[in-house]
Motif scaffolding. Structure first.
Motif, PDB file in Angstrom:
ATOM      1  N   PRO A  50     -55.049  46.855 -18.410  1.00 55.10           N
ATOM      2  CA  PRO A  50     -53.924  47.402 -18.367  1.00 55.10           C
ATOM      3  C   PRO A  50     -53.119  47.163 -19.698  1.00 55.10           C
ATOM      4  N   MET A  51     -52.139  48.047 -19.948  1.00 53.86           N
ATOM      5  CA  MET A  51     -51.384  48.005 -21.328  1.00 53.86           C
ATOM      6  C   MET A  51     -49.897  47.509 -21.108  1.00 53.86           C
ATOM      7  N   TYR A  52     -49.580  46.510 -21.697  1.00 51.39           N
ATOM      8  CA  TYR A  52     -48.245  46.226 -21.535  1.00 51.39           C
ATOM      9  C   TYR A  52     -47.381  46.094 -22.928  1.00 51.39           C
ATOM     10  N   THR A  53     -46.066  46.422 -22.671  1.00 52.41           N
ATOM     11  CA  THR A  53     -45.441  46.191 -24.069  1.00 52.41           C
ATOM     12  C   THR A  53     -45.158  44.556 -24.546  1.00 52.41           C
ATOM     13  N   LEU A  54     -44.738  44.718 -25.757  1.00 49.23           N
ATOM     14  CA  LEU A  54     -44.742  43.337 -26.128  1.00 49.23           C
ATOM     15  C   LEU A  54     -43.401  42.652 -25.654  1.00 49.23           C
ATOM     16  N   SER A  55     -42.657  43.410 -25.409  1.00 53.90           N
ATOM     17  CA  SER A  55     -41.312  42.830 -24.609  1.00 53.90           C
ATOM     18  C   SER A  55     -41.758  42.159 -23.412  1.00 53.90           C
ATOM     19  N   GLN A  56     -42.724  42.901 -22.414  1.00 51.13           N
ATOM     20  CA  GLN A  56     -43.158  42.298 -21.355  1.00 51.13           C
ATOM     21  C   GLN A  56     -43.766  40.856 -21.526  1.00 51.13           C
ATOM     22  N   TYR A  57     -44.645  40.824 -22.385  1.00 50.79           N
ATOM     23  CA  TYR A  57     -45.424  39.557 -22.632  1.00 50.79           C
ATOM     24  C   TYR A  57     -44.385  38.523 -22.943  1.00 50.79           C
ATOM     25  N   LEU A  58     -43.311  38.771 -23.943  1.00 55.16           N
ATOM     26  CA  LEU A  58     -42.306  37.876 -24.017  1.00 55.16           C
ATOM     27  C   LEU A  58     -41.562  37.477 -23.011  1.00 55.16           C
ATOM     28  N   GLU A  59     -41.170  38.135 -22.283  1.00 53.61           N
ATOM     29  CA  GLU A  59     -40.436  37.838 -21.086  1.00 53.61           C
ATOM     30  C   GLU A  59     -41.237  37.216 -20.099  1.00 53.61           C
ATOM     31  N   GLU A  60     -42.514  37.267 -19.992  1.00 53.21           N
ATOM     32  CA  GLU A  60     -43.414  36.470 -19.042  1.00 53.21           C
ATOM     33  C   GLU A  60     -43.821  35.118 -19.627  1.00 53.21           C
ATOM     34  N   THR A  61     -43.957  34.949 -20.970  1.00 51.74           N
ATOM     35  CA  THR A  61     -44.293  33.931 -21.488  1.00 51.74           C
ATOM     36  C   THR A  61     -43.130  32.836 -21.442  1.00 51.74           C
TER      37      THR A  61
ATOM     38  N   GLU B 140     -48.428  33.252 -12.968  1.00 56.10           N
ATOM     39  CA  GLU B 140     -49.039  34.260 -12.169  1.00 56.10           C
ATOM     40  C   GLU B 140     -50.411  34.597 -12.891  1.00 56.10           C
ATOM     41  N   LYS B 141     -50.511  34.393 -14.370  1.00 56.97           N
ATOM     42  CA  LYS B 141     -51.701  34.639 -15.090  1.00 56.97           C
ATOM     43  C   LYS B 141     -51.716  33.785 -16.261  1.00 56.97           C
ATOM     44  N   LEU B 142     -52.975  33.213 -16.443  1.00 51.64           N
ATOM     45  CA  LEU B 142     -53.413  32.309 -17.415  1.00 51.64           C
ATOM     46  C   LEU B 142     -53.904  33.051 -18.795  1.00 51.64           C
ATOM     47  N   LEU B 143     -53.407  32.562 -19.928  1.00 52.61           N
ATOM     48  CA  LEU B 143     -53.909  33.365 -21.111  1.00 52.61           C
ATOM     49  C   LEU B 143     -55.264  32.554 -21.770  1.00 52.61           C
ATOM     50  N   LEU B 144     -56.230  33.679 -21.949  1.00 56.16           N
ATOM     51  CA  LEU B 144     -57.546  33.006 -22.141  1.00 56.16           C
ATOM     52  C   LEU B 144     -57.685  33.315 -23.576  1.00 56.16           C
ATOM     53  N   ASP B 145     -57.227  34.260 -24.044  1.00 60.26           N
ATOM     54  CA  ASP B 145     -57.582  34.740 -25.502  1.00 60.26           C
ATOM     55  C   ASP B 145     -55.997  35.399 -25.908  1.00 60.26           C
ATOM     56  N   GLY B 146     -55.780  34.950 -27.076  1.00 53.05           N
ATOM     57  CA  GLY B 146     -54.477  35.335 -27.712  1.00 53.05           C
ATOM     58  C   GLY B 146     -53.330  34.447 -27.766  1.00 53.05           C
ATOM     59  N   GLN B 147     -53.763  33.031 -27.514  1.00 58.83           N
ATOM     60  CA  GLN B 147     -52.761  32.098 -27.422  1.00 58.83           C
ATOM     61  C   GLN B 147     -52.202  32.011 -28.828  1.00 58.83           C
ATOM     62  N   GLN B 148     -52.583  32.208 -29.855  1.00 61.64           N
ATOM     63  CA  GLN B 148     -52.132  31.815 -31.266  1.00 61.64           C
ATOM     64  C   GLN B 148     -51.114  33.065 -31.663  1.00 61.64           C
ATOM     65  N   ARG B 149     -51.450  34.376 -31.188  1.00 57.93           N
ATOM     66  CA  ARG B 149     -50.515  35.338 -31.302  1.00 57.93           C
ATOM     67  C   ARG B 149     -49.331  35.564 -30.506  1.00 57.93           C
ATOM     68  N   LEU B 150     -49.564  35.124 -29.281  1.00 61.15           N
ATOM     69  CA  LEU B 150     -48.247  35.142 -28.361  1.00 61.15           C
ATOM     70  C   LEU B 150     -47.550  33.989 -28.567  1.00 61.15           C
ATOM     71  N   THR B 151     -47.839  32.971 -28.855  1.00 67.60           N
ATOM     72  CA  THR B 151     -47.098  31.682 -29.089  1.00 67.60           C
ATOM     73  C   THR B 151     -46.291  32.069 -30.695  1.00 67.60           C
ATOM     74  N   SER B 152     -47.039  32.637 -31.556  1.00 67.72           N
ATOM     75  CA  SER B 152     -46.154  33.035 -32.555  1.00 67.72           C
ATOM     76  C   SER B 152     -45.228  33.897 -32.548  1.00 67.72           C
ATOM     77  N   LEU B 153     -45.426  34.957 -31.820  1.00 64.92           N
ATOM     78  CA  LEU B 153     -44.651  36.099 -31.521  1.00 64.92           C
ATOM     79  C   LEU B 153     -43.467  35.506 -30.282  1.00 64.92           C
ATOM     80  N   THR B 154     -43.805  34.672 -29.506  1.00 65.03           N
ATOM     81  CA  THR B 154     -42.635  34.351 -28.619  1.00 65.03           C
ATOM     82  C   THR B 154     -41.695  33.254 -29.319  1.00 65.03           C
ATOM     83  N   GLN B 155     -42.001  32.439 -30.427  1.00 66.71           N
ATOM     84  CA  GLN B 155     -41.129  31.461 -31.077  1.00 66.71           C
ATOM     85  C   GLN B 155     -40.401  32.285 -31.983  1.00 66.71           C
ATOM     86  N   ALA B 156     -41.185  33.354 -32.791  1.00 62.00           N
ATOM     87  CA  ALA B 156     -40.317  34.037 -33.762  1.00 62.00           C
ATOM     88  C   ALA B 156     -39.576  35.157 -33.312  1.00 62.00           C
TER      89      ALA B 156
END
Length: 614
Positions: free
Chosen positions: A6-17, A83-99
């Protein structure tokens, strides 16, 4: 195992993290991106460039339950399940979630590893003027929003409040995905055209920024997760089975229900290490070694209990380690802790006292597992003798250098039965072991397992130091700093035309204390023997007896006859090896089958020279 993309928006990722619907499996390593990498990632988002895929694993998995933990910097209510576990992309999504959320403060570091707290801003006019200037437009500032110089005495840029941010023209990126907050901030600007333009060119497009995902379904097992994780994590440190099982065991629902807490595998391993603290020979045993031994015992038990015509095989392979249940681990943990301690005594009986001196550290894995199977019978005279034959077959046959998992299994299958009943089939390791006379020439450094093995065998033969009247036991070995040293010193050999092969061979080395080695120095044997007799107050006959115990013919040392010494000691070592292998050593040099050189063996670096002989 199935998957979708699937394709998700970055805003969806931020809301889910932030909500905890996306979390990390506990085997993931910690967040570690530095300040500049985060800044470049934010530039990528603002420019609308792709940043690659992330990989997710659906939870509610009947095959595996990983212990989850939130993205670094996110605080969740206790018991929040993902609902989901992040296997790859931890550094990117962590950086984006915090910043890009909350106060935008990121816990990061500089390129030197110094810990920092940073916030990120974009200079609006620069970004709007030229998209190619985005690199200079995005600024990283301290968490308080103030850039200072001159040892913090002078303020260069103050972005500590919204008013000061607007005055300097810097938009705070933590508002980029906050529609209400970004609108309020922008339309408080005096320059409304700047506000509209920035909203249109950056804030609105950011809301549509997509990141593709690969989602593994709930039928994905542990082994598949490990394999997939390694494939997508080539640039990082490889995941090992211990880290993966740490997360699996921590997520064991039955254990939690019984104890009220999660099982912490790493804490349990540290307890194992504490129990082994008094046994230095076990210092090199790794947590994955321990898990392999558990796996062999667990799969062996199931194999023997199966009534199937094709029972599940005994295994030490990675994929079977990953299939371990917490109940398996807990059943075999304590017997194996004790078995490894027993193995340290087994090695000490063979004059192997430190982890550095173990010929094959991995051979301790089947040795400990075999001890568990044999129980107390392992210490019976006949059983112990046969275990010794098996051990030296692995060392002197040099059979544990590769493909160890297959040999582990063959050993656990055959050795316990054969050790108790020699009429049963002979283990493959013993059948495979062979030794040729010329191999002694090429055993020159500790890179060779057999080199360390021969040194230990010589030391075990009731040998004493030449200067000090001490047997080479565990205490004396440490106190005297016993090590492998030249018999004909290196300097003397170089001065008398002895080639590297003969000079560095294990034939020209024995175990001696540091004090004796300093006494030897670099002079001829005939000279240093007289010096030892004088300094130690020992007669020529007494010293000769000590030399003979080291399998050295004294008359060749006293006449400085290297060639005769080498030939005679080589034969003595062959006889010693025959005694522990219980089979003949091929005399390929003595019989003229091989030339007296070792060019057909791989060269080993010379690393044994001592300061006294350099």
């Amino acid at each position: 195992m199935g998957f979708q993309t699937p394709m998700y928006t970055l805003s969806q990722y931020l809301e889910e993290t932030r909500s905890g619907r996306i979390q990390l499996p506990d085997f993931q390593r910690g967040y570690k991106w530095d300040d500049e990498r985060i800044r470049q990632l934010l530039i990528t988002v603002l420019r609308g460039h792709p940043m690659g895929v992330v990989m997710l694993l659906e939870t509610n998995n009947a095959l595996v339950r990983f212990k989850p933990r939130p993205i670094a910097g996110v605080e969740l209510k206790p018991g929040t399940e993902p609902e989901k576990l992040l296997l790859d992309g931890q550094q990117r999504l962590t950086s984006l979630t915090q910043a890009l959320t909350e106060d935008g403060v990121v816990q990061t570091k500089d390129v030197r590893g110094k810990l920092l707290e940073r916030r990120y801003f974009v200079h609006m006019e620069s970004a709007l003027e030229d998209i190619n200037r985005m690199d200079e437009a995005v600024r990283s500032v301290p968490a308080d929003g103030v850039i200072r110089t001159n040892f913090d005495r002078d303020v260069v840029l103050d972005l500590s409040t919204p008013d000061k941010q607007r005055e300097a023209g810097y938009f705070p990126l933590n508002l980029l995905f906050d529609p209400t907050g970004s609108m309020e901030w922008l339309f408080a600007l005096e320059d409304k055209s700047l506000a509209f333009s920035f909203m249109e060119n950056f804030v609105s497009p950011a809301g549509k920024y997509n990141i593709p995902a690969i989602e593994l379904d709930a039928d994905t097992d542990k082994a598949a997760v490990a394999t997939v994780f390694e494939k997508v994590n080539i640039g990082g440190l490889p995941l090992n089975v211990f880290e993966l099982l740490t997360a699996v065991f921590a997520g064991d629902g039955d254990y939690f229900a019984a104890t009220g807490s999660d099982f912490r595998l790493n804490d349990d391993w540290q307890e194992t290490r504490r129990q082994w603290a008094d046994y230095p020979v076990l210092a090199g045993v790794e947590n994955t070694d321990f898990l392999q031994a558990v796996t062999m015992l667990a799969t062996r038990e199931r194999h023997l209990a199966s009534e199937s015509s094709r029972p599940r095989a005994i295994s030490a392979k990675r994929e079977d380690v990953l299939k371990l249940e917490l109940t398996d681990y807990l059943k075999w943990r304590d017997p194996l802790r004790e078995a490894f301690i027993w193995a340290s005594a087994f090695l000490a009986d063979r004059h192997i006292f430190t982890s550095r001196d173990i010929p094959y550290p991995k051979q301790l894995v089947p040795l400990a597992a075999i001890k568990v199977v044999l129980g107390n019978s392992a210490d019976m005279h006949s059983v112990s003798a046969r275990l010794s034959t098996w051990y030296w077959s692995g060392v002197l046959g040099e059979l544990y250098g590769s493909a160890t998992e297959t040999r582990f299994v063959r050993d656990i299958e055959a050795v316990p039965t054969w050790a108790v009943n020699p009429e049963s089939p002979t283990p493959r390791t013993i059948l495979d072991a062979n030794f040729t006379e010329s191999r002694l020439h090429s055993m020159r450094t500790r890179n060779s397992a057999a080199y360390k093995g021969v040194a230990a065998l010589v030391m075990a033969g009731d040998t004493r130091d030449w200067m000090e009247d001490k047997l080479f036991g565990a205490v004396q070995h440490k106190d005297m700093a016993v090590d492998i040293h030249h018999i004909f010193p290196k300097r003397w050999c170089n001065e008398n035309g002895i080639d590297d092969e003969h000079r560095e061979s294990i034939v020209n080395k024995t175990m001696l204390g540091a004090r004796t080695n300093r006494m030897i120095g670099g002079v001829a044997p005939s000279s240093y023997l007289r010096k030892i007799e004088r300094e130690a107050g020992i007669t020529e006959e007494e010293l000769d007896r000590l030399l003979t115990a080291h399998l050295i013919d004294p008359k060749y040392l006293r006449t400085d006859n290297f060639a005769s010494f080498f030939s005679a000691r080589r034969e003595e070592l062959c006889l010693l090896i025959e005694s522990v292998l219980d089979k003949k050593v091929q005399r390929d040099i003595s019989q003229g089958i091989a030339a007296e050189d070792s060019s057909h063996f791989e060269e080993e670096a010379f690393i044994e020279a001592t300061p006294e002989e350099a």
